[in-house]
Design a protein around this motif. Structure first.
Motif, PDB file in Angstrom:
ATOM      1  N   ILE A 190      28.693 -16.195  12.527  1.00 38.69           N
ATOM      2  CA  ILE A 190      27.243 -16.316  12.696  1.00 38.69           C
ATOM      3  C   ILE A 190      26.710 -17.187  11.563  1.00 38.69           C
ATOM      4  N   LEU A 191      26.083 -18.285  11.932  1.00 34.58           N
ATOM      5  CA  LEU A 191      25.581 -19.247  10.947  1.00 34.58           C
ATOM      6  C   LEU A 191      24.266 -18.777  10.346  1.00 34.58           C
ATOM      7  N   ASP A 192      23.835 -19.455   9.265  1.00 37.97           N
ATOM      8  CA  ASP A 192      22.638 -18.988   8.556  1.00 37.97           C
ATOM      9  C   ASP A 192      21.336 -19.294   9.284  1.00 37.97           C
ATOM     10  N   ASP A 193      21.417 -19.941  10.447  1.00 37.60           N
ATOM     11  CA  ASP A 193      20.215 -20.087  11.279  1.00 37.60           C
ATOM     12  C   ASP A 193      20.261 -19.138  12.482  1.00 37.60           C
ATOM     13  N   GLY A 194      21.286 -18.256  12.495  1.00 38.89           N
ATOM     14  CA  GLY A 194      21.390 -17.262  13.556  1.00 38.89           C
ATOM     15  C   GLY A 194      22.218 -17.686  14.747  1.00 38.89           C
ATOM     16  N   ARG A 195      22.655 -18.943  14.783  1.00 40.42           N
ATOM     17  CA  ARG A 195      23.439 -19.420  15.919  1.00 40.42           C
ATOM     18  C   ARG A 195      24.918 -19.078  15.746  1.00 40.42           C
ATOM     19  N   THR A 196      25.666 -19.213  16.835  1.00 41.44           N
ATOM     20  CA  THR A 196      27.099 -18.959  16.815  1.00 41.44           C
ATOM     21  C   THR A 196      27.845 -20.154  16.247  1.00 41.44           C
ATOM     22  N   GLY A 197      28.799 -19.869  15.349  1.00 44.15           N
ATOM     23  CA  GLY A 197      29.648 -20.909  14.792  1.00 44.15           C
ATOM     24  C   GLY A 197      31.019 -20.865  15.440  1.00 44.15           C
ATOM     25  N   GLU A 198      32.056 -20.889  14.620  1.00 43.67           N
ATOM     26  CA  GLU A 198      33.414 -20.872  15.151  1.00 43.67           C
ATOM     27  C   GLU A 198      33.779 -19.487  15.683  1.00 43.67           C
ATOM     28  N   ILE A 199      34.677 -19.477  16.643  1.00 43.69           N
ATOM     29  CA  ILE A 199      35.202 -18.231  17.186  1.00 43.69           C
ATOM     30  C   ILE A 199      36.708 -18.235  16.962  1.00 43.69           C
ATOM     31  N   ARG A 200      37.216 -17.214  16.265  1.00 46.01           N
ATOM     32  CA  ARG A 200      38.639 -17.127  15.931  1.00 46.01           C
ATOM     33  C   ARG A 200      39.268 -15.943  16.657  1.00 46.01           C
ATOM     34  N   LEU A 201      40.360 -16.197  17.351  1.00 45.28           N
ATOM     35  CA  LEU A 201      41.057 -15.138  18.081  1.00 45.28           C
ATOM     36  C   LEU A 201      41.974 -14.353  17.141  1.00 45.28           C
ATOM     37  N   LEU A 202      42.074 -13.059  17.377  1.00 41.45           N
ATOM     38  CA  LEU A 202      42.990 -12.177  16.662  1.00 41.45           C
ATOM     39  C   LEU A 202      44.136 -11.876  17.615  1.00 41.45           C
ATOM     40  N   THR A 203      45.229 -12.604  17.453  1.00 43.84           N
ATOM     41  CA  THR A 203      46.341 -12.509  18.391  1.00 43.84           C
ATOM     42  C   THR A 203      47.411 -11.536  17.891  1.00 43.84           C
ATOM     43  N   GLY A 204      48.286 -11.153  18.796  1.00 37.51           N
ATOM     44  CA  GLY A 204      49.335 -10.204  18.453  1.00 37.51           C
ATOM     45  C   GLY A 204      48.729  -8.849  18.147  1.00 37.51           C
ATOM     46  N   ASP A 205      49.226  -8.219  17.104  1.00 36.33           N
ATOM     47  CA  ASP A 205      48.654  -6.937  16.694  1.00 36.33           C
ATOM     48  C   ASP A 205      48.177  -6.960  15.239  1.00 36.33           C
ATOM     49  N   ARG A 206      48.071  -8.177  14.667  1.00 29.65           N
ATOM     50  CA  ARG A 206      47.655  -8.278  13.266  1.00 29.65           C
ATOM     51  C   ARG A 206      47.111  -9.679  13.009  1.00 29.65           C
ATOM     52  N   GLY A 207      45.945  -9.751  12.379  1.00 29.94           N
ATOM     53  CA  GLY A 207      45.353 -11.024  12.027  1.00 29.94           C
ATOM     54  C   GLY A 207      44.807 -10.984  10.611  1.00 29.94           C
ATOM     55  N   GLN A 208      45.412 -11.757   9.711  1.00 30.68           N
ATOM     56  CA  GLN A 208      45.021 -11.749   8.297  1.00 30.68           C
ATOM     57  C   GLN A 208      44.054 -12.884   8.006  1.00 30.68           C
ATOM     58  N   VAL A 209      43.058 -12.596   7.138  1.00 32.18           N
ATOM     59  CA  VAL A 209      42.050 -13.584   6.762  1.00 32.18           C
ATOM     60  C   VAL A 209      42.120 -13.810   5.253  1.00 32.18           C
ATOM     61  N   GLY A 210      42.049 -15.053   4.827  1.00 29.74           N
ATOM     62  CA  GLY A 210      42.059 -15.356   3.405  1.00 29.74           C
ATOM     63  C   GLY A 210      41.606 -16.773   3.131  1.00 29.74           C
ATOM     64  N   ARG A 211      41.480 -17.080   1.855  1.00 30.32           N
ATOM     65  CA  ARG A 211      41.097 -18.441   1.466  1.00 30.32           C
ATOM     66  C   ARG A 211      42.313 -19.367   1.427  1.00 30.32           C
ATOM     67  N   GLU A 212      43.497 -18.784   1.156  1.00 29.55           N
ATOM     68  CA  GLU A 212      44.712 -19.588   1.030  1.00 29.55           C
ATOM     69  C   GLU A 212      45.792 -19.190   2.030  1.00 29.55           C
ATOM     70  N   VAL A 213      45.888 -17.877   2.306  1.00 26.30           N
ATOM     71  CA  VAL A 213      46.962 -17.360   3.153  1.00 26.30           C
ATOM     72  C   VAL A 213      46.364 -16.547   4.285  1.00 26.30           C
ATOM     73  N   GLY A 214      46.882 -16.711   5.498  1.00 28.13           N
ATOM     74  CA  GLY A 214      46.410 -15.883   6.596  1.00 28.13           C
ATOM     75  C   GLY A 214      46.474 -16.589   7.926  1.00 28.13           C
ATOM     76  N   ASP A 215      46.237 -15.836   8.975  1.00 27.08           N
ATOM     77  CA  ASP A 215      46.145 -16.409  10.312  1.00 27.08           C
ATOM     78  C   ASP A 215      44.824 -17.151  10.472  1.00 27.08           C
ATOM     79  N   ILE A 216      43.808 -16.680   9.742  1.00 31.81           N
ATOM     80  CA  ILE A 216      42.513 -17.359   9.693  1.00 31.81           C
ATOM     81  C   ILE A 216      42.258 -17.720   8.234  1.00 31.81           C
ATOM     82  N   VAL A 217      42.241 -19.000   7.926  1.00 30.29           N
ATOM     83  CA  VAL A 217      42.082 -19.476   6.552  1.00 30.29           C
ATOM     84  C   VAL A 217      40.729 -20.171   6.422  1.00 30.29           C
ATOM     85  N   ILE A 218      39.985 -19.760   5.365  1.00 32.80           N
ATOM     86  CA  ILE A 218      38.662 -20.346   5.105  1.00 32.80           C
ATOM     87  C   ILE A 218      38.695 -20.921   3.691  1.00 32.80           C
TER      88      ILE A 218
END
Length: 277
Positions: A190-218
Protein backbone atom coordinates in the motif's frame (compact mmCIF):
# COMPACT_ATOMS: atom_id res chain seq x y z
CA UNK A 1 6.05 4.99 98.23
CA UNK A 2 6.51 7.13 95.17
CA UNK A 3 9.07 9.96 95.25
CA UNK A 4 7.99 13.57 94.88
CA UNK A 5 7.15 14.43 91.28
CA UNK A 6 6.73 10.77 90.41
CA UNK A 7 3.55 8.89 89.62
CA UNK A 8 3.70 5.21 90.55
CA UNK A 9 1.95 2.69 88.28
CA UNK A 10 -0.43 0.51 90.29
CA UNK A 11 -0.09 -2.34 87.77
CA UNK A 12 3.68 -2.76 87.46
CA UNK A 13 5.19 -0.34 89.99
CA UNK A 14 7.02 1.70 87.35
CA UNK A 15 7.77 5.33 88.33
CA UNK A 16 6.35 7.79 85.80
CA UNK A 17 6.38 11.56 85.63
CA UNK A 18 3.24 13.15 87.11
CA UNK A 19 2.40 14.78 83.77
CA UNK A 20 1.81 11.50 81.86
CA UNK A 21 -1.51 9.65 81.73
CA UNK A 22 -0.21 6.19 80.74
CA UNK A 23 2.56 4.06 82.18
CA UNK A 24 5.70 4.14 80.08
CA UNK A 25 6.40 0.49 80.91
CA UNK A 26 3.10 -1.37 80.58
CA UNK A 27 0.76 1.20 79.02
CA UNK A 28 -1.78 1.06 81.88
CA UNK A 29 -3.78 4.24 82.53
CA UNK A 30 -2.34 5.89 85.63
CA UNK A 31 -5.59 7.52 86.72
CA UNK A 32 -7.27 4.12 86.99
CA UNK A 33 -9.88 4.81 84.30
CA UNK A 34 -10.32 2.86 81.03
CA UNK A 35 -8.03 0.30 79.52
CA UNK A 36 -4.35 0.25 78.81
CA UNK A 37 -2.98 2.21 75.90
CA UNK A 38 -2.49 -0.99 73.89
CA UNK A 39 -3.34 -4.68 74.01
CA UNK A 40 -1.08 -7.04 75.90
CA UNK A 41 1.64 -9.00 74.20
CA UNK A 42 0.88 -12.69 74.32
CA UNK A 43 2.64 -14.89 76.86
CA UNK A 44 4.57 -12.40 79.00
CA UNK A 45 1.73 -10.98 81.08
CA UNK A 46 2.97 -7.46 80.43
CA UNK A 47 1.12 -4.98 78.22
CA UNK A 48 3.26 -3.27 75.60
CA UNK A 49 2.77 -0.36 73.21
CA UNK A 50 2.20 -1.30 69.55
CA UNK A 51 3.17 0.74 66.50
CA UNK A 52 0.21 2.58 65.03
CA UNK A 53 -1.47 0.74 62.11
CA UNK A 54 1.07 -2.09 62.27
CA UNK A 55 -1.72 -4.62 61.92
CA UNK A 56 -2.79 -3.06 58.62
CA UNK A 57 0.63 -2.87 56.94
CA UNK A 58 0.32 -6.31 55.34
CA UNK A 59 -2.84 -5.27 53.55
CA UNK A 60 -1.24 -2.29 51.77
CA UNK A 61 -0.73 -3.10 48.05
CA UNK A 62 1.45 -0.80 46.00
CA UNK A 63 -0.40 0.46 42.94
CA UNK A 64 1.20 -0.55 39.64
CA UNK A 65 2.60 2.17 37.42
CA UNK A 66 2.49 2.28 33.61
CA UNK A 67 4.73 4.36 31.36
CA UNK A 68 4.94 4.84 27.60
CA UNK A 69 8.45 5.76 26.46
CA UNK A 70 8.95 7.18 22.95
CA UNK A 71 11.84 5.72 20.94
CA UNK A 72 13.28 7.72 18.03
CA UNK A 73 14.74 6.35 14.79
CA UNK A 74 18.21 6.09 16.34
CA UNK A 75 16.91 3.95 19.21
CA UNK A 76 17.21 6.70 21.82
CA UNK A 77 14.55 7.34 24.44
CA UNK A 78 12.50 10.51 24.20
CA UNK A 79 9.38 11.68 26.01
CA UNK A 80 7.85 9.53 28.74
CA UNK A 81 4.10 9.50 29.40
CA UNK A 82 2.77 8.15 32.68
CA UNK A 83 -0.54 6.31 32.35
CA UNK A 84 -2.82 6.61 35.36
CA UNK A 85 -5.51 4.13 36.29
CA UNK A 86 -8.48 4.62 33.96
CA UNK A 87 -8.54 5.70 30.31
CA UNK A 88 -6.04 8.03 28.62
CA UNK A 89 -6.73 9.52 25.17
CA UNK A 90 -3.94 9.81 22.59
CA UNK A 91 -4.09 11.93 19.46
CA UNK A 92 -2.70 14.85 17.47
CA UNK A 93 -5.30 17.38 18.71
CA UNK A 94 -7.29 15.75 21.49
CA UNK A 95 -6.10 13.86 24.53
CA UNK A 96 -3.47 13.75 27.24
CA UNK A 97 -0.83 12.06 25.07
CA UNK A 98 -0.36 14.46 22.15
CA UNK A 99 1.79 14.14 19.03
CA UNK A 100 0.82 17.48 17.50
CA UNK A 101 3.65 17.48 14.94
CA UNK A 102 2.95 14.00 13.50
CA UNK A 103 0.60 14.27 10.49
CA UNK A 104 0.03 10.49 10.49
CA UNK A 105 -1.68 10.64 13.90
CA UNK A 106 -5.43 11.28 13.77
CA UNK A 107 -6.91 14.17 15.82
CA UNK A 108 -8.30 11.57 18.24
CA UNK A 109 -6.32 8.43 17.53
CA UNK A 110 -6.62 5.82 20.30
CA UNK A 111 -6.94 5.36 24.04
CA UNK A 112 -5.00 3.39 26.62
CA UNK A 113 -7.08 1.73 29.35
CA UNK A 114 -5.09 0.82 32.48
CA UNK A 115 -6.92 -1.11 35.19
CA UNK A 116 -5.48 -3.33 37.94
CA UNK A 117 -2.03 -3.41 36.38
CA UNK A 118 -3.36 -4.49 32.96
CA UNK A 119 -3.04 -2.26 29.89
CA UNK A 120 -5.25 -2.32 26.81
CA UNK A 121 -4.99 -0.17 23.67
CA UNK A 122 -8.19 0.71 21.83
CA UNK A 123 -8.24 2.19 18.32
CA UNK A 124 -10.75 5.04 18.01
CA UNK A 125 -11.31 4.72 14.28
CA UNK A 126 -7.99 6.34 13.31
CA UNK A 127 -6.95 6.52 9.66
CA UNK A 128 -3.57 4.83 10.08
CA UNK A 129 -4.37 2.58 13.01
CA UNK A 130 -2.40 1.25 15.96
CA UNK A 131 0.21 -1.47 15.44
CA UNK A 132 1.55 -3.98 17.96
CA UNK A 133 4.99 -5.57 17.59
CA UNK A 134 5.06 -9.31 16.87
CA UNK A 135 6.90 -11.14 19.68
CA UNK A 136 6.30 -14.74 18.65
CA UNK A 137 4.60 -16.65 15.87
CA UNK A 138 1.28 -15.02 15.09
CA UNK A 139 -1.59 -16.46 13.09
CA UNK A 140 -2.75 -14.12 10.32
CA UNK A 141 -6.30 -13.44 9.30
CA UNK A 142 -7.23 -12.45 5.79
CA UNK A 143 -6.83 -8.71 5.24
CA UNK A 144 -4.42 -8.05 8.14
CA UNK A 145 -2.23 -4.97 7.75
CA UNK A 146 1.50 -5.34 8.46
CA UNK A 147 4.24 -2.76 8.91
CA UNK A 148 7.93 -3.58 8.47
CA UNK A 149 10.51 -0.86 7.99
CA UNK A 150 8.86 1.86 5.94
CA UNK A 151 6.60 -0.64 4.15
CA UNK A 152 2.90 -1.26 4.61
CA UNK A 153 1.45 -4.55 3.35
CA UNK A 154 -1.95 -6.17 3.42
CA UNK A 155 -1.92 -9.95 3.72
CA UNK A 156 -4.45 -11.69 1.50
CA UNK A 157 -5.21 -15.38 1.43
CA UNK A 158 -5.28 -16.89 -2.04
CA UNK A 159 -8.68 -18.33 -1.18
CA UNK A 160 -10.09 -14.80 -1.16
CA UNK A 161 -8.22 -13.51 -4.23
CA UNK A 162 -10.65 -12.39 -6.93
CA UNK A 163 -10.58 -13.96 -10.39
CA UNK A 164 -9.55 -11.54 -13.14
CA UNK A 165 -10.70 -13.85 -15.92
CA UNK A 166 -13.76 -16.04 -15.60
CA UNK A 167 -14.63 -18.92 -17.87
CA UNK A 168 -17.67 -18.56 -20.06
CA UNK A 169 -20.34 -21.20 -19.81
CA UNK A 170 -19.72 -23.99 -22.30
CA UNK A 171 -16.05 -23.06 -22.86
CA UNK A 172 -13.84 -25.86 -21.56
CA UNK A 173 -10.52 -24.29 -22.56
CA UNK A 174 -7.85 -23.46 -19.99
CA UNK A 175 -7.06 -19.89 -18.96
CA UNK A 176 -3.77 -18.62 -20.34
CA UNK A 177 -1.86 -16.74 -17.62
CA UNK A 178 1.55 -16.23 -16.05
CA UNK A 179 2.97 -19.50 -14.71
CA UNK A 180 3.54 -19.63 -10.95
CA UNK A 181 4.08 -22.14 -8.19
CA UNK A 182 1.18 -22.84 -5.79
CA UNK A 183 0.82 -19.96 -3.30
CA UNK A 184 -0.90 -19.70 0.09
CA UNK A 185 -1.11 -15.92 0.14
CA UNK A 186 0.14 -12.64 -1.16
CA UNK A 187 1.44 -9.35 0.17
CA UNK A 188 -0.21 -6.28 -1.32
CA UNK A 189 1.91 -3.16 -0.96
CA UNK A 190 0.00 0.00 0.00
CA UNK A 191 1.59 3.24 -1.18
CA UNK A 192 1.62 6.50 0.77
CA UNK A 193 -1.23 7.90 -1.34
CA UNK A 194 -3.42 4.89 -0.47
CA UNK A 195 -3.13 3.15 -3.84
CA UNK A 196 -1.98 -0.41 -4.46
CA UNK A 197 1.69 -0.95 -5.25
CA UNK A 198 3.46 -4.22 -5.92
CA UNK A 199 1.85 -7.56 -5.16
CA UNK A 200 4.18 -10.37 -4.01
CA UNK A 201 3.11 -14.01 -3.92
CA UNK A 202 3.96 -16.25 -0.97
CA UNK A 203 4.67 -19.57 -2.66
CA UNK A 204 5.29 -23.00 -1.22
CA UNK A 205 4.85 -23.08 2.53
CA UNK A 206 7.36 -20.38 3.50
CA UNK A 207 8.15 -16.88 2.27
CA UNK A 208 10.99 -14.86 3.83
CA UNK A 209 11.25 -11.06 3.59
CA UNK A 210 14.44 -9.05 4.04
CA UNK A 211 16.61 -6.25 2.75
CA UNK A 212 19.37 -8.61 1.58
CA UNK A 213 18.12 -12.20 1.89
CA UNK A 214 14.70 -13.68 1.23
CA UNK A 215 12.07 -14.69 -1.26
CA UNK A 216 10.93 -11.06 -1.20
CA UNK A 217 13.87 -8.63 -1.09
CA UNK A 218 13.42 -4.88 -0.53
CA UNK A 219 16.94 -3.44 -0.91
CA UNK A 220 15.94 0.24 -0.88
CA UNK A 221 14.46 0.30 2.65
CA UNK A 222 17.21 0.87 5.20
CA UNK A 223 14.85 0.20 8.10
CA UNK A 224 14.35 -3.43 7.05
CA UNK A 225 16.89 -5.92 8.40
CA UNK A 226 18.88 -8.24 6.10
CA UNK A 227 16.63 -11.12 7.24
CA UNK A 228 13.51 -9.46 8.64
CA UNK A 229 10.47 -11.74 8.90
CA UNK A 230 8.90 -14.87 7.50
CA UNK A 231 5.40 -15.90 6.41
CA UNK A 232 4.65 -19.59 6.84
CA UNK A 233 1.86 -22.04 6.23
CA UNK A 234 1.35 -24.21 9.32
CA UNK A 235 -1.43 -26.80 9.50
CA UNK A 236 -3.15 -25.01 6.66
CA UNK A 237 -3.06 -21.61 8.44
CA UNK A 238 -0.87 -18.59 7.56
CA UNK A 239 1.55 -17.55 10.32
CA UNK A 240 3.89 -14.55 10.67
CA UNK A 241 7.13 -14.55 12.67
CA UNK A 242 9.84 -11.92 13.14
CA UNK A 243 13.43 -13.07 12.58
CA UNK A 244 15.05 -10.89 15.23
CA UNK A 245 14.91 -7.74 13.13
CA UNK A 246 16.24 -4.48 14.59
CA UNK A 247 13.06 -2.46 14.06
CA UNK A 248 10.48 -5.22 14.44
CA UNK A 249 7.43 -6.43 12.55
CA UNK A 250 4.04 -4.97 13.46
CA UNK A 251 0.44 -6.02 12.89
CA UNK A 252 -2.45 -3.58 13.04
CA UNK A 253 -4.75 -3.87 16.05
CA UNK A 254 -8.30 -4.76 15.11
CA UNK A 255 -10.42 -2.79 17.56
CA UNK A 256 -8.48 -3.38 20.77
CA UNK A 257 -5.66 -5.50 22.14
CA UNK A 258 -3.96 -6.30 25.44
CA UNK A 259 -0.50 -4.81 25.83
CA UNK A 260 2.14 -6.26 28.15
CA UNK A 261 5.31 -4.94 29.77
CA UNK A 262 8.08 -4.65 27.17
CA UNK A 263 5.72 -4.46 24.20
CA UNK A 264 6.20 -1.90 21.44
CA UNK A 265 3.31 0.04 19.93
CA UNK A 266 3.24 2.21 16.79
CA UNK A 267 0.96 5.25 16.66
CA UNK A 268 1.56 7.12 13.42
CA UNK A 269 5.34 7.59 13.24
CA UNK A 270 5.67 7.22 17.02
CA UNK A 271 7.22 4.10 18.53
CA UNK A 272 6.21 3.58 22.16
CA UNK A 273 7.79 1.11 24.58
CA UNK A 274 5.47 -0.08 27.35
CA UNK A 275 6.76 -0.27 30.92
CA UNK A 276 4.53 -1.65 33.68
CA UNK A 277 6.20 -1.68 37.10
Amino acid sequence: MASAGVRLCAACGYENATSVKFCGNCGKRLDGGGAAASPAAEGDGVQRTMFMHAADMGQVVKEKLCKLVTIDQTGREGMTFTIKSGETICGRVNGVILFFDDPHVSPTHCKFAFHGGTLKVIDLGSLNGVYLRVKQERRLADGELIRLGRQLFRFESMRSASFQIKKAEGDDSRIWGSPTAPAFGRLVQILDDGRTGEIRLLTGDRGQVGREVGDIVIPTDGFISGRHCVFMLQNGEPVLADLGSSNGTYVRVRGEADVAHGDFVLVGNQMLRVEIA
